[in-house]
Design an enzyme around this catalytic site. Structure first.
Site, short mmCIF file in Angstrom:
data_model
loop_
_atom_site.label_atom_id
_atom_site.label_comp_id
_atom_site.label_asym_id
_atom_site.label_seq_id
_atom_site.Cartn_x
_atom_site.Cartn_y
_atom_site.Cartn_z
CB VAL A 91 -0.94 0.02 1.22
CG1 VAL A 91 -1.81 1.26 1.21
CG2 VAL A 91 -1.81 -1.24 1.24
CB CYS A 92 2.06 3.37 -2.69
SG CYS A 92 3.07 2.05 -3.37
CG LEU A 93 -1.53 5.40 1.71
CD1 LEU A 93 -2.38 4.95 2.88
CD2 LEU A 93 -2.17 6.60 1.01
#
Length: 446
Positions: A91-93
């Site tokens: 999850v790219c955050l």
């Protein structure tokens, strides 16, 4: 108790008490640092009412450091549901430190579980294509990618149904996707007594979101089917998904459309869930014959609840057991004079599982009613204040009937045609009230 554990317990408790954001969490008290989360896809997006699961692993120095988050709903690592959520689960955050962000977007100890999950939920937008870092809204790129944006939303919509909803529920209930039938339980008579006991415990153990997803499916089945009908006209069965410019290798959403097949599987899942309530009733009757403890407990709860409503709602609410089965309750609601429900008489059935409250009651309006919060086939959207108290369930159902100021939150809309009228123009609002009153007047015929 460690500081991070106290912080986690408080955050998890707050979310469980108030899941208004369509975010749910589950954890094992023996290892509170390992949390499962379920995010319900927001309305009016291609993720609408899908079930998206994530694992959250919290470090010892939390909240100084952020949790590690991994997406579970990926079709076994084969499907990328968003430019920022990879097929492998990443999850790219920026707040997780998994993506570069602007100043002030990094993690801070003021953030927590809810802020992380809300950030992930915000990725599930009406146009997830714009989450791709190379996309610049409002410019020439947006015009160039207009067709791809539409194609991307179309395939996400399809896979939301196929993977996040159908695969999950078919797995929970052992439904064969090809036939729609429930697979028989494997014979374990050849196992040793200890092995049999372990296998039986495993079979009766519910995954943390099993009952929740079944209940949400009952709520949103008609919404799902309406969308399937609409999308079936837009794309051809057998048409392959378009691979987006940012998709590559195994980190993509590949496949082809088959909405006729999804429709068949949706109906099969609904049939099994509907039949489950009748199975609970039969199992309850057997439990009464065997004098099992749960039946006595429910019998006592019925007696107490019956007396409560007899005194508090005299002449308005009556309760009875169907065929003297404490697992099958019927509520009879009589409309109060001088209200919009005046003259109405509604029968509502509540069927309880032997696993109550881990499995919540199956509730059905036996008397048809035209209502924004109740499906055309009688499934109500309601929220009891205490899920383990049947009295609270009944009070919540009364509130649904008597509340004349209905919520604008589309997640509560079980009858979309009624919602369109209720929140429409003045003449449409009048038509809603007329349809409601006609249902009230006809209610005594059933």
């Amino acid at each position: 108790m460690a500081t991070n554990t106290l912080r986690l317990l408080k955050e998890l408790s707050d979310i469980q008490k108030n899941p208004d954001q369509a975010i749910y969490v589950s954890y094992n008290e023996d290892d509170i640092t390992n949390v499962k989360a379920l995010i319900i896809g927001p309305p009016d997006t291609p993720y609408e009412y899908g079930f998206f699961e994530f694992n959250m692993q919290f470090p010892r120095d939390y909240p100084t450091s952020p949790p590690k988050v991994n997406a579970i709903t990926t079709n076994g690592g084969r499907t990328r549901f968003n430019p920022n959520v990879y097929a492998g689960g990443k999850v790219c955050l920026s707040i997780l430190g998994t993506w570069r962000g602007e100043a002030g977007e990094q993690w801070s100890s003021a953030q927590g579980i809810e802020s992380v999950l809300l950030s992930i939920q915000s990725l599930m937008s009406a146009n997830p294509f714009e989450n791709e870092p190379g996309f610049e809204g409002g410019g020439q790129k947006e015009k160039n990618y207009k067709k791809e944006q539409e194609q991307y939303c179309q395939k996400i919509q399809h896979e939301t149904f196929r993977i996040s909803i159908l695969q999950r529920l078919e797995g929970y209930m052992r439904i064969n996707p090809s036939t729609g039938r429930v697979n028989p339980v494997e014979d374990i008579s050849h196992l040793s007594p200890a092995e049999r006991e372990a296998e039986e415990q495993k079979r009766t153990h519910l995954e943390p979101f099993t009952d929740l997803c079944k209940r949400l499916f009952r709520y949103y089945y008609h919404t799902y089917m309406r969308t399937i009908s609409k999308e079936r006209e837009r794309v051809r069965d057998g048409q392959h998904f378009t691979i987006m410019p940012f998709e590559y290798g195994g980190n993509q959403m590949a496949g082809k459309f088959s909405y006729h097949e999804l429709e068949r599987r949706m109906n099969a899942v609904k049939a099994v869930i509907d039949a489950e309530g009748e199975t609970w009733a039969k199992q309850g009757a057997e439990a009464v014959k065997k004098d099992e403890g749960i039946s006595a407990s429910l019998q006592l709860q019925f007696s107490q609840t019956y007396q409560h409503f007899l005194s508090k709602y005299e002449g308005t609410v009556m309760l009875e057991l169907i065929e003297d089965n404490p697992f099958c309750w019927r509520m009879i609601y009589i409309g109060r004079p001088m209200t919009i429900l005046d003259g109405g008489l509604f029968r509502i059935k509540l069927i309880l599982s032997q696993c109550f409250p881990e499995e919540q009651p199956r509730v059905i309006f036996e008397t048809p009613i035209y209502h924004l919060n109740i499906t055309a086939d009688g499934v109500p959207y309601y929220r009891p204040r205490k899920t383990d108290d049947i009295k609270s369930h009944i009070e919540a159902l009364i509130e649904v009937l008597e509340n004349e100021q209905l919520s604008p939150d589309p997640r509560t809309w079980m009858n979309l045609d009624a919602a369109q009228l209720y929140f429409g123009k003045p003449e449409e609002q009048r038509e809603y009230r007329k349809s409601f009153r006609r249902a009230v007047q006809r209610s005594t015929e059933y």
